[in-house]
Structures are given as structure tokens and as C-alpha cells.
Write a protein that holds these residues in place. Sequence first.
Motif, PDB file in Angstrom:
ATOM      1  N   LEU A 259       9.309  22.886  -3.310  1.00 25.37           N
ATOM      2  CA  LEU A 259       8.908  21.519  -3.599  1.00 25.37           C
ATOM      3  C   LEU A 259       9.941  20.506  -3.166  1.00 25.37           C
ATOM      4  O   LEU A 259       9.628  19.386  -2.887  1.00 25.37           O
ATOM      5  N   ARG A 260      11.218  20.915  -3.164  1.00 27.73           N
ATOM      6  CA  ARG A 260      12.253  19.908  -3.018  1.00 27.73           C
ATOM      7  C   ARG A 260      12.475  19.388  -1.596  1.00 27.73           C
ATOM      8  O   ARG A 260      12.164  18.244  -1.314  1.00 27.73           O
ATOM      9  N   PRO A 261      13.055  20.190  -0.716  1.00 25.25           N
ATOM     10  CA  PRO A 261      13.573  19.554   0.503  1.00 25.25           C
ATOM     11  C   PRO A 261      12.480  19.315   1.518  1.00 25.25           C
ATOM     12  O   PRO A 261      12.355  20.059   2.467  1.00 25.25           O
ATOM     13  N   LEU A 262      11.724  18.289   1.322  1.00 30.61           N
ATOM     14  CA  LEU A 262      10.645  17.998   2.257  1.00 30.61           C
ATOM     15  C   LEU A 262      10.878  16.640   2.884  1.00 30.61           C
ATOM     16  O   LEU A 262      11.440  15.746   2.250  1.00 30.61           O
ATOM     17  N   PRO A 263      10.460  16.478   4.108  1.00 32.36           N
ATOM     18  CA  PRO A 263      10.580  15.153   4.709  1.00 32.36           C
ATOM     19  C   PRO A 263       9.655  14.192   3.980  1.00 32.36           C
ATOM     20  O   PRO A 263       8.572  14.570   3.548  1.00 32.36           O
ATOM     21  N   ARG A 264      10.092  12.961   3.830  1.00 31.28           N
ATOM     22  CA  ARG A 264       9.264  11.965   3.195  1.00 31.28           C
ATOM     23  C   ARG A 264       8.114  11.601   4.121  1.00 31.28           C
ATOM     24  O   ARG A 264       8.326  11.186   5.260  1.00 31.28           O
ATOM     25  N   GLN A 265       6.914  11.733   3.630  1.00 30.70           N
ATOM     26  CA  GLN A 265       5.782  11.241   4.407  1.00 30.70           C
ATOM     27  C   GLN A 265       4.916  10.455   3.453  1.00 30.70           C
ATOM     28  O   GLN A 265       4.899  10.708   2.262  1.00 30.70           O
ATOM     29  N   ARG A 266       4.221   9.535   4.001  1.00 29.09           N
ATOM     30  CA  ARG A 266       3.464   8.663   3.126  1.00 29.09           C
ATOM     31  C   ARG A 266       1.997   8.755   3.510  1.00 29.09           C
ATOM     32  O   ARG A 266       1.662   8.759   4.678  1.00 29.09           O
ATOM     33  N   SER A 267       1.187   8.846   2.531  1.00 26.15           N
ATOM     34  CA  SER A 267      -0.244   8.899   2.838  1.00 26.15           C
ATOM     35  C   SER A 267      -0.902   7.610   2.394  1.00 26.15           C
ATOM     36  O   SER A 267      -0.592   7.074   1.345  1.00 26.15           O
ATOM     37  N   HIS A 268      -1.795   7.119   3.196  1.00 28.91           N
ATOM     38  CA  HIS A 268      -2.528   5.924   2.797  1.00 28.91           C
ATOM     39  C   HIS A 268      -3.870   6.271   2.186  1.00 28.91           C
ATOM     40  O   HIS A 268      -4.557   5.406   1.695  1.00 28.91           O
ATOM     41  N   ALA A 269      -4.189   7.550   2.286  1.00 31.10           N
ATOM     42  CA  ALA A 269      -5.489   7.926   1.734  1.00 31.10           C
ATOM     43  C   ALA A 269      -5.465   7.757   0.224  1.00 31.10           C
ATOM     44  O   ALA A 269      -4.430   7.905  -0.407  1.00 31.10           O
ATOM     45  N   ILE A 270      -6.569   7.398  -0.325  1.00 29.91           N
ATOM     46  CA  ILE A 270      -6.605   7.320  -1.781  1.00 29.91           C
ATOM     47  C   ILE A 270      -7.704   8.211  -2.266  1.00 29.91           C
ATOM     48  O   ILE A 270      -8.586   8.581  -1.535  1.00 29.91           O
TER      49      ILE A 270
ATOM     50  N   ALA B  16       4.289  -5.028   5.155  1.00 35.90           N
ATOM     51  CA  ALA B  16       3.709  -6.238   5.735  1.00 35.90           C
ATOM     52  C   ALA B  16       2.194  -6.110   5.849  1.00 35.90           C
ATOM     53  O   ALA B  16       1.455  -7.051   5.576  1.00 35.90           O
ATOM     54  N   ALA B  17       1.743  -4.899   6.218  1.00 36.84           N
ATOM     55  CA  ALA B  17       0.309  -4.713   6.408  1.00 36.84           C
ATOM     56  C   ALA B  17      -0.453  -5.011   5.130  1.00 36.84           C
ATOM     57  O   ALA B  17      -1.548  -5.550   5.161  1.00 36.84           O
ATOM     58  N   ALA B  18       0.185  -4.645   3.996  1.00 35.90           N
ATOM     59  CA  ALA B  18      -0.541  -4.826   2.739  1.00 35.90           C
ATOM     60  C   ALA B  18      -0.509  -6.275   2.270  1.00 35.90           C
ATOM     61  O   ALA B  18      -1.374  -6.707   1.535  1.00 35.90           O
ATOM     62  N   GLU B  19       0.519  -7.018   2.662  1.00 35.75           N
ATOM     63  CA  GLU B  19       0.704  -8.307   2.017  1.00 35.75           C
ATOM     64  C   GLU B  19       0.504  -9.500   2.957  1.00 35.75           C
ATOM     65  O   GLU B  19       0.576 -10.633   2.527  1.00 35.75           O
ATOM     66  N   SER B  20       0.294  -9.251   4.238  1.00 35.55           N
ATOM     67  CA  SER B  20       0.306 -10.385   5.157  1.00 35.55           C
ATOM     68  C   SER B  20      -1.079 -11.000   5.305  1.00 35.55           C
ATOM     69  O   SER B  20      -1.977 -10.761   4.522  1.00 35.55           O
TER      70      SER B  20
ATOM     71  N   LEU C 631       0.498   3.414  -2.631  1.00 37.83           N
ATOM     72  CA  LEU C 631      -0.413   2.614  -1.820  1.00 37.83           C
ATOM     73  C   LEU C 631       0.322   1.538  -1.040  1.00 37.83           C
ATOM     74  O   LEU C 631      -0.290   0.790  -0.291  1.00 37.83           O
ATOM     75  N   GLY C 632       1.638   1.429  -1.248  1.00 44.09           N
ATOM     76  CA  GLY C 632       2.354   0.352  -0.596  1.00 44.09           C
ATOM     77  C   GLY C 632       2.022  -1.001  -1.197  1.00 44.09           C
ATOM     78  O   GLY C 632       2.088  -2.018  -0.523  1.00 44.09           O
ATOM     79  N   LEU C 633       1.629  -1.007  -2.455  1.00 45.91           N
ATOM     80  CA  LEU C 633       1.313  -2.261  -3.129  1.00 45.91           C
ATOM     81  C   LEU C 633       2.297  -2.464  -4.261  1.00 45.91           C
ATOM     82  O   LEU C 633       2.858  -1.507  -4.795  1.00 45.91           O
ATOM     83  N   ASP C 634       2.484  -3.709  -4.637  1.00 47.11           N
ATOM     84  CA  ASP C 634       3.371  -3.981  -5.745  1.00 47.11           C
ATOM     85  C   ASP C 634       2.659  -3.686  -7.058  1.00 47.11           C
ATOM     86  O   ASP C 634       1.540  -4.154  -7.294  1.00 47.11           O
ATOM     87  N   SER C 635       3.318  -2.938  -7.919  1.00 47.86           N
ATOM     88  CA  SER C 635       2.692  -2.543  -9.177  1.00 47.86           C
ATOM     89  C   SER C 635       2.307  -3.747 -10.024  1.00 47.86           C
ATOM     90  O   SER C 635       1.296  -3.722 -10.720  1.00 47.86           O
ATOM     91  N   ARG C 636       3.120  -4.806  -9.950  1.00 49.10           N
ATOM     92  CA  ARG C 636       2.813  -5.963 -10.792  1.00 49.10           C
ATOM     93  C   ARG C 636       1.494  -6.596 -10.372  1.00 49.10           C
ATOM     94  O   ARG C 636       0.726  -7.081 -11.189  1.00 49.10           O
ATOM     95  N   LYS C 637       1.244  -6.574  -9.060  1.00 52.29           N
ATOM     96  CA  LYS C 637       0.000  -7.180  -8.588  1.00 52.29           C
ATOM     97  C   LYS C 637      -1.195  -6.311  -8.992  1.00 52.29           C
ATOM     98  O   LYS C 637      -2.229  -6.830  -9.454  1.00 52.29           O
ATOM     99  N   VAL C 638      -1.036  -5.002  -8.850  1.00 52.82           N
ATOM    100  CA  VAL C 638      -2.104  -4.107  -9.302  1.00 52.82           C
ATOM    101  C   VAL C 638      -2.348  -4.316 -10.789  1.00 52.82           C
ATOM    102  O   VAL C 638      -3.488  -4.383 -11.261  1.00 52.82           O
ATOM    103  N   GLY C 639      -1.249  -4.457 -11.533  1.00 52.46           N
ATOM    104  CA  GLY C 639      -1.377  -4.669 -12.972  1.00 52.46           C
ATOM    105  C   GLY C 639      -2.107  -5.962 -13.288  1.00 52.46           C
ATOM    106  O   GLY C 639      -2.957  -6.011 -14.170  1.00 52.46           O
ATOM    107  N   MET C 640      -1.789  -7.027 -12.537  1.00 52.99           N
ATOM    108  CA  MET C 640      -2.432  -8.313 -12.785  1.00 52.99           C
ATOM    109  C   MET C 640      -3.929  -8.206 -12.541  1.00 52.99           C
ATOM    110  O   MET C 640      -4.734  -8.706 -13.337  1.00 52.99           O
TER     111      MET C 640
END
Lengths: 270, 115, 818
Positions: A259-270, B16-20, C631-640
Motif C-alpha cells: 500500500l505504501r510506496p506508490l507514485p501519486r496519481q490522481r483520478s478525476h473519476a467520481i 485552475a481547471a476547477a476554479e477558472s 476532486l480538486g475542489l476546495d472542501s469549504r466550497k463543497v461544504g457551502m
Amino acid sequence: MIWEADPATLIVLALLVGGYAAFALALKRWPTVIQLIAFSGAILAIVGALTGPVDELVKQRSFALYIFQQLVLVFIAPPLILAGTPDWMARPVLTHRLIEPLARFLTRPLVAYILFGAAFALVHFPPVCDRVCHVHPVYGDVDTVLLLVGLILWFPLLSPLPEYPRLSYPMQVMYIFLLMIPMTAVAAPITMAQSVVYIYYVEGPHPFGLSPMADQVLGGIIMWVGQGVYLMFVFSAIFFRWARREDETPPFNRRPVPLRPLPRQRSHAI
Amino acid sequence: MSESAVEHVTAPAHHAAAESHHPTAVQYLVVAGILTVLTVCEIGVYYIPALQSVLVPLLLILSAGKFYLVAAYYMHLHFDSRIFSGLFFFPLTLAALILISLTLLLGFLAHHPGP
Amino acid sequence: MAAQPRPIHAEQTSYLEGGGIYGWLTTIDHKRIAVLYGVTAVFFMALGGFEAMAVRTQLMYPNNHFLSAQTYNQFFTTHGLTMIFLVIMPLETGFFGNFLIPLQIGARDVAFPRLNALSYWIFLFGAITLNLGWLYGGLPNGGWFGYANLTERYYSPGPNIDFFDLGLLVLGVSSVMSALNFFVTIINMRAPGMTFFRMPLFIWSILVTVILILLAFPSLTVGLIFLFMDRYFDTHYYRVIAGATPILWQHLFWIFGHPEVYIMILPAFGLISEVIPVFSGKPLFGYPMMVYAIIAIAFLSYGVWGHHMFATGMGPVADMTFSVTSLLIAIPTGIKIFNWLFTVWGGRLRFTTAYLFALAFVIQFTIGGLSGMMHASPPIDLEQTDSYIIVAHFHYVLGLGALFAILAGFYFYWPKVTGRMLSETLGKWHFWLAVWSFNATFFPMHFLGELGMPRRIYTYAPHMGWDFWNKWETWNAYIIALSFIPLLLNIYWSLTNGERATEDPWDARTLEWSVPTPPPIYNFAEVPTVTARDAFWVAKYGSVEASGLTQSAPAIAPALVDVSKIHIPAPSLYPLLMGLGIFGMALGMLIGWYRVIFTAMALLVFSAIAMAFEYPNWGEENPHAVAESFLGLDSRKVGMWSFIGSETVFFACLISTYMVYKSRSLGVYDAGILNIPLTSFSTFVLLTSSLLMVLALAAFQRDDHKWGTIWLIGTALFGCIFLGGQVYEFGDFWLEHGMVFNANLFSQCFYTLVGFHGFHVFIGVVWLLVMAFAGIFGKLNAKRSLAVEICGLYWHFVDIVWVVIFVLVYLMRTVKGA
């Protein structure tokens, strides 16, 4: 019984079928079998609901069947038409430089939703309905309006064009949920009204031996329960497509990883 | 707070993508103009006797338009992440349904118990 | 004023160590807050259990006078309120939710740690308010649903109902706050890769639960505010004589009340869904179906409140609608039951105490669910309502359901929370005693109900056929009390001599088991990247479906990170002070001592402002919060936005009450009094203020802080003009026309609705002035424009509410109510 139809309905049907065939011939391409089935399903639904015996009964003041017609026009036919339209058929129209700005505006989810809600509510608002709905030949045009706003309504969910992206799955769920407002707002008062609300339906008796009042309650319930159950199915379908999509999303890394040493990746999927 | 710098990947682009894409001042003024016109229409509709029979739907449509403009432009739902639209419109739907059913159940059925 | 920031650097190994009493009072660590919730709830469980024993003893024999009738009413009411609001909810969302959410989603804390502490303190003081009757005046005595109009001052002159009213209002504030916090946490603070469909099922259940809390509690709040006004300001919200209807309370209460049922049971489903796969050695069967079922249940739960009210005569159409929606809930619930059974099927079962409790839950909840379906049918319900069948039903779903799930979760998570193992032998004793005694007590209540015994009766005549079962139930109720003795022994034994627990004593599947036991204050030395559902299992064995027999990788690699670099927000005393402020206000209202109210209010305002300035950078404690969020969003805004969502339901309830009561109002005052030209002017003022607000935001975003400040002050000014118009309008009605607050239904609904909107405007003006103040001192710039944006969102929301009120209240004044 002679199979009869309103001229307006015939024109709409002719436009739909003729347009579909003309595009296919002009572009020399053939829709897939599924698309053909969907499109013919839509045509059959319109023919079945708006012409012949059903329409005959509606003309004899069957309120319940009148509501049924409307549900077909806004809930059954438009999704099938959209599912039956190939992208190459929609593209020349919707990316035309004169049409595109309008189309983009109309198919914005909120615009589509508000347009549909307003049209659907207005058509059922007694003072409006009494003046417009059952006055031939406008009658047929109300059906056309419903079909049109129905198409716009379903477009954000079933857009055939990648240029017009569909809503994300969670937003589709939201959209469906939102749709319950105009439907309930129209159906509930009709169901619960204490008198016959539309002048046209005051005269009795109605087909199936129903009193005008009973016919109205039945129609209201068809709209209320019908839309609820239908939207619940749509919601389920969207939900499971969403779940499957997320399941199929390939994991970052197939290898078993600590679990630990993984590269940071970000997902936009929700 | 500099010592608290956790190791992290800065993602300015994504931030920026989220806030612009906020609207410009001109757009805001245009929206304000439309809002004013809609409000004038609302008040006008109220005072025109000929429109009394369709007063309710007209007012509802006009106010829905105002509602949409404020939410979409002033609260920039139009430009922001769709998640915010969801966070707003989901409860709004529920609120509308509660409003409809309460008025029906209490205002209507309480007077006339059932057909 | 501004306390120096005291960033603690994580030297401690366990969250339990260090700090002393002051450390616990000022803690903002989610795990410590969880423990506080847990301890408080267990205390109230003992209290509620004591009340239940007294009630059962009273019912042991016919014509018994063990308790007085008044005490009996107080005890059964408070038993219900305690078990629902002070035991099950705080244990499920407060304890398990707080402890598990950050650990299961791979976060270091919740989104707003200080708000979390504030929720706890408000909860504690709300609980005390509800129980003040032990000291003075008597406990609440109107049933947990407090049906109007028995709760009016005229029928209940003592303070009993005031404790109920104010206690629930305070508890509601706490619930909504923590729900908002958890919602933002789950939405925005997940570890990278933790998509929605990789979240553990407990997280799903809490997510849906907090949405229910956010959207259901406003309805209760409105009902309680009306009750408060009736009792303190002599209004007529529930008084038939003024044209009102007590049924309004039932609607408002059950719009909240039925979702509340799922607020109590969904986290239980979640806990069970965590326990069963681990001890079955299989992944949860049909994960998407389980999620679907949770969402469908929650969704339907808003359309079923009427099944609590069949006996009020809503008419056939409404009865039918509510009956159909209620029956529909059986479908998703059935899906869940079968999926649990399929998870057990063919697994390698390990019958630990936690697993036994989970399995018992599935069976017993099914029994309770089946009797629930009977009540969904109006004709059957009309026979069964207010009989002991109902008592049997809800004790099966909550006592033998939710409580058993909590116990399963307790045995499962105790090692993680305390670092010690419990004794399995004592655990099994507890389990078998509990299964026997709970079933033996509550199952015969079905028979008593069929024999016609009404619920809530003080005593009964002999030879009704009820004597035997009542005696039987009381003796078995004593065994229930007895069954907790092995548990207490077990806790004592574990804390003193218990074996030290490893990180992963159960060979579990989810992330919380990958951190040391008990977890360090920062949870994860390095935030994990999630690649699959059951992330920890996959890390250990390679895939979700792996049998778990051969470990393919070391589960926990030694930490390479310098943990002293991890930022942890500093503890804060202000949540406790704010809680005290709210408590003081409730207390002052109860004893009618206005000096106390104002002192408490001053304390509240002082702590709120002090809290805002406590950290540098205006609460932007962690400058990387946005970049690190899911999500790359500010938590305060989501909270609002979530807060705004909750507020829409609040206003919907107020508006619908206005619309209904407008047409029922008696007396001379009606909507004809409303002044359209004046309010048209107010509308333009408010719209203009919104325009200035967005101009201010645009100015700050391009770093023009001079014009930004000017526009902010302009917004506040227009807000003041609007308020001035409202004061003039109210003053005109009140002084010129003599329309006092409680003149009739129209006047009270109008003043309440428009007044609450005005109150929101007032809060907004204060907020704007604080922002303008910051602007003048150059504290706002493009980087911090988000603070302006959030204030703006609130301001525009207030504007939107006015758009609706202007149309529905003013322009449609001549339209007859629906």
C-alpha cells in the motif's frame, strides 16, 4: 373500424420516416440493426398510441388513454428515436453552422429540463388546456410539441453525437430525479382534484363505462405511478451502467503492490 | 506554516481547471439587465387584469428564469464543476416535491377527504 | 485575540497517548472524538436501559403501581428518545463514522476537524438538555414523536416538552453539522484512486445516511421551531381553534421521521457488510447491487412518511400512494439480505463473536422487516397501529437489528480502537445471552399486539390474556440487562490483561487495517493509492477474489516517511466554548432568564470569531488541501453548497406551511395587506446587491482589492437597505395595522417565513462586513478570493430564496392556496 389518424400526426410520422430514409439514402450508409429496431420501435409506438383505435377512444373523451398517449410521446418515443439515430445522420444537422448555436443552447441539460417542464406543465394547466388542447387542428400540434420537447429532454442522456457529450452518469441520475418535479406537479393535482378540471372532459360518459371523475383519477394515476415506475427503471439502468463502467476502469497497476510506496496519481473519476 | 509542507504533487493546472472561467464583469451586467427585465415583467403581469387567468404559470416561469440566471451565473454553476450543480439541484428537487405534497396533503385533502 | 498556531508534530505512536484531560477537551482528532461519542453513548445506553427496565417492571403485573402514571409516561418517552438520538445515532455515525471514515477512505482526518469537535460538544449538551428533567421538572412525556396538540402549553404546562423541543433542536444542529462534515470528507478527501465504486460499503452507507440527515433534519427543525413558538410566543401552529391542524406536525415530523429510520439502519447495514465478508473469507457478493439497494432505500424513504399516518385519514389516494411506495422498499431490502447470504455461502467461515452478531442481525432484521411490510398495508395497519405489534416491529429492526449490528461492529473494531483483544469466551456468553433474551422479550410482543394490548398504556386489567406474556417479557428483559455483564467484564479484562492486537487481527480487507494498532494520530504515514475495491486485501493477496491462503506481498512496508513532517491541525478550545454557548442559550430559554441567554450568545459569537482568526491564513491551515483533495475542489466550497442544499429543504417546509395556512387562516388579516410596490423595490435592491457581490468577486480575482472592498461594502449597504425595508414593512403591519405576531395563522406564518429570510440576510450582512474589514486591511487577494466566493454563494442563495418568496408570497397573494 377504420384505422384513422390526425393529419398532424401523419405529417410528423411522414417527416420522421422520410427524413430517416432520405438521410440514409443521401449519405449512402445503413444504420445498424439495433438502431433500426430502436427507430422502428419509436415509429410503432407513435402509430399505436396516436392513431387507430386508441386515438378513436381518446376522441370519445377517454382521459386515461389521453394521458397514456402523452407518456408515450415524452417517455417512450424520444429515447427510442435518439437511440435509433446514427451519429453520421445527426452530425450534418447538428454541426451545421446555422443550427449548432441553437442546438447547443437547447440541449444544455438545465435548458432542456426547464423547457420540457414548462411545456408539459403549460399543456396541462386547465385554462391553457381548455383553450388549446382539444381544439382541432391544434390538437395534433400539441402532440408534436410534446414529442419535440421530449426529444430535447432526452438528448443530454442519449446524445448520438460525441460532439455533444452525454451527461456523466451521476449527473444523469440527478437529471432523472429532477424530472420528477414537473411530472409530480402535474400528476398529483389531477389525481387528487375534487372535480373534473378540464372542460372538455366534463361531459360523460367516457369509454370503458367510466364516469368523468373516475376517468380523471385513473388518468392521473397512470401519469403519477407510470412516470415513477418508469423513471425508477431508467435510474436503475443508468446506475448499473455507471457501476459497470467503473468496474471496467483498468486499475492503475495490475501487479500486487504494497500500500505504501506508490507514485501519486490522481483520478478525476467520481 | 512553511515547515508543514507535506510532500505533495502540486497540480496547478488541475486546480485552475476547477476554479477558472468565471464570467467577466460585462457578462454580469448583462445578466443583471435580464434579471431586471424579468422582474419588471413579473410585476407587470401582476398588474395586468387580462393575464389573471394565467398568472400562476407565467409567474412561475418568470421566477424559474430568474432562479436559473442567479444560480447559473452569479453562483457560477454554469462554469463550475458539475458536482456543485448536483449538490444544489438534488436537494432542490426534494424540496420541491415536499412542497407539492405538503400543500396537496394538507391544503387540499384535509378539506375534502378523498373522492 | 488570535491564539498562536500550535502545530503538533506527530511524535506519538498512538492517538490515545498524551495530552491529558485538557488534550481530550481540546481534541480535534477524529479518533478521539469518536471515542468521546462512544463513551457518551454508552453512558446514555445505561440510562435508557434503566428506564426500559423500570417500564417493564411496571408492566409485569396487571394493576401494578411500581411507577406513577406520570413517571411511566416520562420513562417510556425518554427511553425512546435516548435510544434513538443518544445511543444508536451517536454510536453509528458518531463513533463508527468518525473513527472509520478517514481510515477507510485513506484520509488523515475529516474535512473540518474543528467543526467535528463542535458537533460532539453540541451533541453532549443537547443530550444533557434532553435529560435535564432528571434534575428539575420531569422528563419529556409526550412519546418520542411528541404529537401536537398534546405538546401545547395548555395541555402540557410543565417544562417536560420544552426539554424535548430544545434538546432535539440542539441535537439536530449537531447532527447536521457532523453530516455536512462527513459528506464533504467522503466526497472530497478520498485517497487517490478511491473511486465511488471502490469505497467500502460502510462508507457508502454513511454517505447516503448523511445525505438523509442533511435533507431530513430541516423538516424536524421547522416542526420544532413551530412548537417552540406555540409554547413560548403563543402562536397557533398546531391549534385547531385558529384554523390550524395538528396534522401539520405529524407531516413535518414523519417527513423527518421515516428517513430517520434509515439514518439508524443504513450504517448498521454498512457495518454488517464489513464484518460478513471478512469472516466469510470472500468478497462481498454483488457489491454494485448492494450500493444500488442503499441508494434505492434512501430514495424511497422520502416517499413513505405517510404510512405512519394511515390512522389520520388522509384519503384513499394518499393512502394507496404511501402504501405502494412503502411496499416497494421491501425489494432493495430483500436484495441486501440475499447478498449477505450469498456472501456467507461457500465461504471459509470463522465464527467469531463479531460474526455471530452479524449473522444474528441478518435473521432478526428480516423478522422485523417482514412485520414492517404488514404495516405498509392500510387496512392491516389500521388494526395494528398503536398496538404492541408496532413495539415488537421497531424493537426487532432497531434493538435486534441496529443494536446487534453495533455490537458486531464493536467486537470487530475494538482491537483497532484500543489496541487490545477481547476475550472470545466472554463474547460468546454475551452473544448467546443477548440472542435469547432479546428474542424472548420482543417476540411475544407480537402475540400481545394480536391480543389487543395497546402500546404506551400505563397498566392493564387482569384476565385480558395479557398477564402471562407480560410477566415473561419482564423477566426476560432482566436477562437483557444481565447479558451486558459479560460485555462489561470483557471490556475490563481486555483493558487490563488483554492480549496486544496486531495491525490486522482478523485478516481483513479494507484500508483501516493497514495502519498500526491503535492508529497513529496522522493515520497514514503516507497516503495510499488505491487500485481496487478491498484495497488492503489486494495489497496482501494480489486480487479481490484471492482465497487469502498465500500472501503475495508484505502487507505493510516499513514507513520510510519522516512522520514529523506531517501537518496536523492544532487542538482548539473554541469548539467546547461554542458548545457551552449554545447550551447556555437553551438553558436560558428554559428558565426564562434572559441574562443567561445574552451571556451565552456573547460567548458563542466570541468563540466563533476567535475560531475564525485562530489560525493564520483564515483557516487555510493546509495550503495543499485543494491539490490533495480527490476532486480538486476546495472542501469549504463543497461544504457551502451542501449547506445550501440543506437550507432549501428548510425553506421548502416554511413556504409550504405558509401556503397551506394562508388559505386556512381565520380573522381579519390576510395576504391582501401585503405591500407590492415596497417589496418590488426591495427585490430590485437585493438583485442589485447580488450584482455588486459578483463584481466584488471579479475584482478580487484580478487582485484589485480596492474595488473589491468597495463593492463588498456596497453589497452590505444594499443588504442593509433591504433589511430596512423589511423593518419598515413589519413595523407598518404591526403598529399601523395592528397585525401582531400571533394575530392569526397568516400573520404568524408570514412573519416567520419572511423573518427567517431576513435573519439570513442579517447573517449575510455581518459576514460581508467581516469580509470588507479584511479587505480594508489588505487580507484579501486573488489567492484568497475563495473566501469571498463562499460568502457570495451564501448571499446569492439568500437572493434566490427571495426570488421564490417574492413570487409565491407577494405576487401570488390573491391566488387561493392549493
